[in-house]
Scaffold this motif. Sequence first.
Motif, short mmCIF file in Angstrom:
data_model
loop_
_atom_site.label_atom_id
_atom_site.label_comp_id
_atom_site.label_asym_id
_atom_site.label_seq_id
_atom_site.Cartn_x
_atom_site.Cartn_y
_atom_site.Cartn_z
N ILE A 98 0.66 -0.96 -0.14
CA ILE A 98 0.02 -0.16 -0.02
C ILE A 98 0.90 0.80 0.44
N ALA A 99 1.15 1.72 -1.12
CA ALA A 99 2.02 2.87 -0.86
C ALA A 99 0.61 4.38 -0.63
N ILE A 100 1.86 5.06 -0.12
CA ILE A 100 0.79 6.42 0.61
C ILE A 100 1.67 7.07 0.68
N ALA A 101 1.00 8.23 -0.66
CA ALA A 101 1.47 9.57 -1.05
C ALA A 101 2.30 10.25 0.27
N ALA A 133 5.88 7.72 1.40
CA ALA A 133 6.44 8.61 0.69
C ALA A 133 8.17 8.85 1.77
N SER A 134 8.02 9.28 2.53
CA SER A 134 9.26 9.60 3.59
C SER A 134 8.34 9.52 4.63
N ALA A 135 9.21 9.35 5.78
CA ALA A 135 8.20 9.88 7.27
C ALA A 135 8.38 11.36 7.63
N ALA A 136 8.60 12.11 7.10
CA ALA A 136 8.38 14.15 6.96
C ALA A 136 7.36 14.10 6.68
N ASP A 147 8.57 4.49 6.38
CA ASP A 147 8.50 5.64 5.52
C ASP A 147 7.59 6.66 6.57
N LEU A 148 6.36 6.52 7.66
CA LEU A 148 5.97 6.98 8.00
C LEU A 148 6.05 8.02 9.26
N THR A 149 5.16 8.49 9.41
CA THR A 149 4.92 9.07 10.92
C THR A 149 3.88 8.88 11.57
N VAL A 150 2.94 8.25 12.29
CA VAL A 150 2.29 7.96 13.38
C VAL A 150 2.54 8.55 14.69
N VAL A 195 9.27 -2.42 11.72
CA VAL A 195 8.88 -1.14 11.36
C VAL A 195 9.91 -0.34 11.25
N ARG A 196 10.31 0.25 9.91
CA ARG A 196 11.56 1.29 9.66
C ARG A 196 11.57 2.51 9.09
#
Length: 191
Positions: free
Chosen positions: A61-64, A83-86, A125-128, A156-157
Amino acid sequence: MSIRARVAAAATAALLLATPLAAQTRFVATTGADSGTCTNAGAPCRTIQYAHGQAAAGDTIAIAAGTYSESPRITKSVTLAGASAATTIIAPQLADQLPGPAPTPANSTVILDIAGAGITVTVRDLTVRFPSGQYPAAGRSPIIGIWITGGANATVRNTIVTEIHDADVSGVQTGQCIQAGASNRGAAGTV
């Protein structure tokens, strides 16, 4: 049709049925719409949860980039790839936060729930986080950013889990960024 041709056709059909489908990429963007299969990058779905519903085990699941106001519950072996954690953030509004599923107490709050015997999920590559200033009321316990339970496994990376706490009560706040399992509830999980 000759017997040889029938046997060959039957063998080919059996092989096709036994061959697993190739993993697909499901696309999500804040500008998308929750319809279809989410496999077209030009027509993405809007929510992670809807894309998960369309996904099969092994899919990505590619999340923009964007902020997603939802609390997805992941029950299939998939990869959640921001897309990136930021720039790719899961930050549900209070009304969107999941009450924890069984065996979670009903008064808990979970942002990203990964649950299911034997599933393997990659989160990258996410922020939660909670939106600034919108924390659950004190007394909602536990408060968890990512919960891996029910026999699930997760990697989790390059993921930021932050701002996971309840409202300030006399200077005391509680919260757990990542929790794998809950032994007191018989709900194993590994990270």
